[in-house]
Design a protein around this motif. Structure first.
Motif, PDB file in Angstrom:
ATOM      1  N   ARG A  31     -44.950 -34.582   3.995  1.00 38.18           N
ATOM      2  CA  ARG A  31     -43.633 -34.190   3.012  1.00 38.18           C
ATOM      3  C   ARG A  31     -43.191 -32.720   3.138  1.00 38.18           C
ATOM      4  NH1 ARG A  31     -44.797 -38.679  -1.674  1.00 38.18           N
ATOM      5  NH2 ARG A  31     -44.958 -40.746  -0.291  1.00 38.18           N
ATOM      6  N   ALA A  32     -44.073 -31.822   2.824  1.00 37.22           N
ATOM      7  CA  ALA A  32     -44.003 -30.508   2.898  1.00 37.22           C
ATOM      8  C   ALA A  32     -43.379 -29.939   4.289  1.00 37.22           C
ATOM      9  CB  ALA A  32     -45.112 -29.665   2.436  1.00 37.22           C
ATOM     10  N   PHE A  33     -43.964 -30.463   5.091  1.00 41.66           N
ATOM     11  CA  PHE A  33     -43.421 -30.136   6.643  1.00 41.66           C
ATOM     12  C   PHE A  33     -42.130 -30.531   6.904  1.00 41.66           C
ATOM     13  CE2 PHE A  33     -48.032 -29.371   8.577  1.00 41.66           C
ATOM     14  CZ  PHE A  33     -47.715 -28.062   8.933  1.00 41.66           C
ATOM     15  N   SER A  34     -41.895 -31.775   6.311  1.00 39.03           N
ATOM     16  CA  SER A  34     -40.421 -32.432   6.640  1.00 39.03           C
ATOM     17  C   SER A  34     -39.410 -31.564   5.675  1.00 39.03           C
ATOM     18  CB  SER A  34     -40.315 -33.651   6.433  1.00 39.03           C
ATOM     19  OG  SER A  34     -39.069 -34.225   6.089  1.00 39.03           O
ATOM     20  N   LEU A  35     -39.880 -30.992   4.724  1.00 39.26           N
ATOM     21  CA  LEU A  35     -38.933 -30.253   3.724  1.00 39.26           C
ATOM     22  C   LEU A  35     -38.671 -28.914   4.502  1.00 39.26           C
ATOM     23  CD1 LEU A  35     -37.150 -29.903   1.375  1.00 39.26           C
ATOM     24  CD2 LEU A  35     -39.315 -29.040  -0.030  1.00 39.26           C
ATOM     25  N   VAL A  36     -39.600 -28.260   4.849  1.00 45.78           N
ATOM     26  CA  VAL A  36     -39.419 -26.889   5.341  1.00 45.78           C
ATOM     27  C   VAL A  36     -38.741 -26.863   6.524  1.00 45.78           C
ATOM     28  CG1 VAL A  36     -40.643 -24.850   6.448  1.00 45.78           C
ATOM     29  CG2 VAL A  36     -41.696 -25.958   4.248  1.00 45.78           C
ATOM     30  N   THR A  37     -38.919 -28.015   7.469  1.00 46.42           N
ATOM     31  CA  THR A  37     -37.992 -28.239   8.550  1.00 46.42           C
ATOM     32  C   THR A  37     -36.702 -28.378   8.493  1.00 46.42           C
ATOM     33  OG1 THR A  37     -40.150 -29.154   9.829  1.00 46.42           O
ATOM     34  CG2 THR A  37     -37.827 -29.857  10.646  1.00 46.42           C
ATOM     35  N   ASP A  38     -36.369 -29.303   7.445  1.00 48.32           N
ATOM     36  CA  ASP A  38     -35.138 -29.346   7.225  1.00 48.32           C
ATOM     37  C   ASP A  38     -34.282 -28.412   6.644  1.00 48.32           C
ATOM     38  OD1 ASP A  38     -35.276 -32.177   8.044  1.00 48.32           O
ATOM     39  OD2 ASP A  38     -35.305 -32.888   6.016  1.00 48.32           O
ATOM     40  N   TRP A  39     -35.103 -27.554   5.706  1.00 52.44           N
ATOM     41  CA  TRP A  39     -34.750 -26.201   4.988  1.00 52.44           C
ATOM     42  C   TRP A  39     -34.188 -24.990   6.217  1.00 52.44           C
ATOM     43  CZ3 TRP A  39     -33.663 -23.958   0.421  1.00 52.44           C
ATOM     44  CH2 TRP A  39     -33.647 -22.549   0.280  1.00 52.44           C
ATOM     45  N   ASN A  40     -35.102 -25.043   7.199  1.00 49.93           N
ATOM     46  CA  ASN A  40     -34.909 -24.155   8.104  1.00 49.93           C
ATOM     47  C   ASN A  40     -33.673 -24.608   9.039  1.00 49.93           C
ATOM     48  OD1 ASN A  40     -36.051 -21.703  10.045  1.00 49.93           O
ATOM     49  ND2 ASN A  40     -35.877 -23.562  11.597  1.00 49.93           N
ATOM     50  N   ALA A  41     -33.542 -25.972   9.443  1.00 44.42           N
ATOM     51  CA  ALA A  41     -32.233 -26.408   9.900  1.00 44.42           C
ATOM     52  C   ALA A  41     -30.913 -26.196   9.092  1.00 44.42           C
ATOM     53  CB  ALA A  41     -32.353 -27.948  10.352  1.00 44.42           C
ATOM     54  N   ALA A  42     -30.974 -26.174   8.005  1.00 42.57           N
ATOM     55  CA  ALA A  42     -29.754 -26.099   7.095  1.00 42.57           C
ATOM     56  C   ALA A  42     -29.564 -24.468   7.024  1.00 42.57           C
ATOM     57  CB  ALA A  42     -29.931 -26.295   5.603  1.00 42.57           C
ATOM     58  N   LEU A  43     -30.531 -23.506   7.025  1.00 43.03           N
ATOM     59  CA  LEU A  43     -30.064 -22.173   7.159  1.00 43.03           C
ATOM     60  C   LEU A  43     -29.708 -21.468   8.360  1.00 43.03           C
ATOM     61  CD1 LEU A  43     -33.144 -20.931   5.115  1.00 43.03           C
ATOM     62  CD2 LEU A  43     -30.801 -21.153   4.301  1.00 43.03           C
ATOM     63  N   ASN A  44     -29.801 -22.757   9.554  1.00 37.28           N
ATOM     64  CA  ASN A  44     -29.168 -22.203  11.069  1.00 37.28           C
ATOM     65  C   ASN A  44     -28.024 -23.198  11.025  1.00 37.28           C
ATOM     66  OD1 ASN A  44     -30.891 -20.079  12.410  1.00 37.28           O
ATOM     67  ND2 ASN A  44     -32.396 -21.493  11.225  1.00 37.28           N
TER      68      ASN A  44
ATOM     69  N   ILE B 260     -26.785 -27.404   3.193  1.00 36.32           N
ATOM     70  CA  ILE B 260     -28.050 -27.063   2.524  1.00 36.32           C
ATOM     71  C   ILE B 260     -28.010 -27.846   1.210  1.00 36.32           C
ATOM     72  CG2 ILE B 260     -26.728 -25.033   1.447  1.00 36.32           C
ATOM     73  CD1 ILE B 260     -29.400 -23.495   1.600  1.00 36.32           C
ATOM     74  N   GLN B 261     -26.951 -28.298   0.844  1.00 33.92           N
ATOM     75  CA  GLN B 261     -26.739 -29.118  -0.575  1.00 33.92           C
ATOM     76  C   GLN B 261     -27.516 -30.297  -0.423  1.00 33.92           C
ATOM     77  OE1 GLN B 261     -25.156 -28.540  -3.901  1.00 33.92           O
ATOM     78  NE2 GLN B 261     -26.496 -30.376  -4.029  1.00 33.92           N
ATOM     79  N   GLU B 262     -27.513 -30.875   0.839  1.00 31.92           N
ATOM     80  CA  GLU B 262     -28.064 -32.084   0.951  1.00 31.92           C
ATOM     81  C   GLU B 262     -29.794 -32.078   0.886  1.00 31.92           C
ATOM     82  OE1 GLU B 262     -26.956 -33.882   4.636  1.00 31.92           O
ATOM     83  OE2 GLU B 262     -24.717 -34.366   3.846  1.00 31.92           O
TER      84      GLU B 262
ATOM     85  N   ASP C 156     -39.686 -17.213   4.364  1.00 29.37           N
ATOM     86  CA  ASP C 156     -39.631 -16.989   5.940  1.00 29.37           C
ATOM     87  C   ASP C 156     -38.663 -17.587   6.737  1.00 29.37           C
ATOM     88  OD1 ASP C 156     -42.038 -15.525   5.604  1.00 29.37           O
ATOM     89  OD2 ASP C 156     -43.458 -17.003   6.196  1.00 29.37           O
ATOM     90  N   SER C 157     -38.164 -18.443   6.429  1.00 28.00           N
ATOM     91  CA  SER C 157     -36.939 -19.122   6.840  1.00 28.00           C
ATOM     92  C   SER C 157     -35.780 -18.556   6.323  1.00 28.00           C
ATOM     93  CB  SER C 157     -37.049 -20.804   6.724  1.00 28.00           C
ATOM     94  OG  SER C 157     -38.070 -21.529   7.122  1.00 28.00           O
ATOM     95  N   TRP C 158     -35.859 -18.391   5.255  1.00 31.06           N
ATOM     96  CA  TRP C 158     -34.338 -17.695   4.435  1.00 31.06           C
ATOM     97  C   TRP C 158     -34.276 -16.430   5.171  1.00 31.06           C
ATOM     98  CZ3 TRP C 158     -31.454 -19.510   1.089  1.00 31.06           C
ATOM     99  CH2 TRP C 158     -30.448 -18.654   0.192  1.00 31.06           C
ATOM    100  N   ALA C 159     -35.226 -15.380   5.545  1.00 28.19           N
ATOM    101  CA  ALA C 159     -35.158 -14.264   6.193  1.00 28.19           C
ATOM    102  C   ALA C 159     -34.550 -14.187   7.295  1.00 28.19           C
ATOM    103  CB  ALA C 159     -36.491 -13.498   6.249  1.00 28.19           C
ATOM    104  N   ALA C 160     -34.684 -15.523   8.288  1.00 28.49           N
ATOM    105  CA  ALA C 160     -34.126 -15.742   9.467  1.00 28.49           C
ATOM    106  C   ALA C 160     -33.002 -16.519   9.362  1.00 28.49           C
ATOM    107  CB  ALA C 160     -35.303 -16.442  10.415  1.00 28.49           C
TER     108      ALA C 160
ATOM    109  N   GLY D  55     -24.169 -14.731   7.283  1.00 29.75           N
ATOM    110  CA  GLY D  55     -22.773 -15.170   6.696  1.00 29.75           C
ATOM    111  C   GLY D  55     -22.792 -16.515   6.145  1.00 29.75           C
ATOM    112  N   LEU D  56     -23.918 -17.380   6.510  1.00 27.94           N
ATOM    113  CA  LEU D  56     -24.052 -18.615   5.968  1.00 27.94           C
ATOM    114  C   LEU D  56     -24.052 -18.840   4.417  1.00 27.94           C
ATOM    115  CD1 LEU D  56     -25.896 -21.539   7.337  1.00 27.94           C
ATOM    116  CD2 LEU D  56     -26.417 -20.969   5.101  1.00 27.94           C
ATOM    117  N   ILE D  57     -25.047 -17.937   3.606  1.00 27.03           N
ATOM    118  CA  ILE D  57     -24.958 -18.079   2.277  1.00 27.03           C
ATOM    119  C   ILE D  57     -23.670 -17.629   1.496  1.00 27.03           C
ATOM    120  CG2 ILE D  57     -26.231 -17.107   0.128  1.00 27.03           C
ATOM    121  CD1 ILE D  57     -27.602 -19.222   2.203  1.00 27.03           C
ATOM    122  N   SER D  58     -22.817 -16.489   1.978  1.00 27.69           N
ATOM    123  CA  SER D  58     -21.679 -16.315   1.474  1.00 27.69           C
ATOM    124  C   SER D  58     -20.773 -17.212   1.585  1.00 27.69           C
ATOM    125  CB  SER D  58     -21.297 -15.026   2.155  1.00 27.69           C
ATOM    126  OG  SER D  58     -21.875 -13.760   1.768  1.00 27.69           O
ATOM    127  N   ARG D  59     -20.813 -18.013   2.659  1.00 24.16           N
ATOM    128  CA  ARG D  59     -19.957 -19.218   2.726  1.00 24.16           C
ATOM    129  C   ARG D  59     -20.338 -20.156   1.662  1.00 24.16           C
ATOM    130  NH1 ARG D  59     -20.474 -17.882   8.197  1.00 24.16           N
ATOM    131  NH2 ARG D  59     -22.210 -19.829   8.626  1.00 24.16           N
TER     132      ARG D  59
END
Length: 284
Positions: A27-40, A45-47, A180-184, A188-192
């Motif tokens: 489940r942790a792998f799944s969350l991190v994967t989805d988080w990384n996808a949202a940050l790209n 990211i709300q989902e 680590d994903s946040w750094a990459a 502009g994504l977060i400002s939006r």
């Protein structure tokens, strides 16, 4: 528009015979994967935050940027209870940590309310006051995602029952992966996301998309000097070049830059340039 919808894998079981630790890891792998996808930009990211709140078994999760003492909300989610609405963090714990532990604001670090309460100086802080009258809150974990240019990006998880942790899967492993994903993340994504959150909740002082921050309406309330510096930043000039061109000190330019970042909710030059370009139709 996002390319896909997040799948809720909160109850994911990797295989029928999986034990508790193996299930948690999956489940942790799944969350991190989805988080990384949202940050790209692939997921909303709300989902992802909605799913994270269920996976953490928390009362509330708040993602925000703290700058100049103000918490700018990015996304928030809470347990699905009657009448309960997601709570936007005040940033009080993050402010306390910034003021008292600036040298230890490492990406992925976790600052827990129960541990901070043991510090002598915490009792007089706004963070202590905020939670002193909340006996229903048993823990608040503030996770530092990034700390730079006077801003802190945080993921804050609030629990009304003891967190369900596993001794063989330290929380720091997951939080470090999130940082680590946040750094990459995409520029502009977060400002939006901050502006989108504000529009959705009718916040004042948050600009609409495609409003030129250097135009006559000046939606962020920049002074003339700040607008001039902002334009030069958008043109790609560095602080020293701006100081030389304007005939002012480097300290003055940096002061203007910090105020510009605070007013626009951007974390630095990259996000500011993207914000300006978007308003002019120069960025996706």
């Amino acid at each position: 528009m996002y390319r896909a919808t997040v799948k809720d894998r909160t109850q994911l079981v990797p295989f029928p015979e999986a034990n508790d630790l193996q299930t948690r890891i999956a489940r942790a792998f799944s969350l991190v994967t989805d988080w990384n996808a949202a940050l790209n930009g692939h997921y909303n990211i709300q989902e992802v935050i909605d799913v994270a709140s269920r996976q953490f078994e928390s009362l509330n999760v708040s993602l925000f940027r703290l700058r100049a003492g103000r918490a700018w909300p990015i996304a928030s989610a809470c347990r699905q209870l009657d009448g309960l609405k997601p709570r936007v963090s005040s940033g009080a714990i993050a402010s306390y940590v910034q003021n008292n532990h600036a040298e230890a604001l490492d990406p992925g670090s976790i600052w827990r309310l129960t541990e901070l309460r043991e510090e002598a100086g915490f009792a007089g802080s706004p963070a202590h006051k905020e939670y002193a009258d909340r006996p229903d809150i048993v823990e608040v974990s503030t996770i530092v995602l990034e700390a730079s240019d006077g801003a802190i990006d945080c993921l804050e998880v609030t629990f009304d029952r003891p967190p369900n942790r596993h001794p063989d899967l330290p929380s720091s492993i997951v939080t470090q992966a999130l940082a680590d994903s946040w750094a990459a993340r995409s520029p502009g994504l977060i400002s939006r996301a901050i502006r989108s959150y504000g529009r959705a909740r009718g916040r004042t002082g948050v600009a609409n998309d495609n409003v030129d921050i250097l135009g006559p309406h000046n939606p962020f309330g920049l002074s003339r000097a700040e607008q001039r510096v902002c334009q030069m930043i958008a043109d790609g000039q560095k602080a020293k070049e701006i100081a030389d061109a304007l005939g002012v000190s480097l300290a003055t330019v940096r002061s203007h830059m910090h105020k510009i970042y605070a007013k626009t909710g951007t974390s630095g030059q990259v996000e500011l340039v993207v914000l300006v370009a978007e308003a002019k139709g120069g960025a996706e």
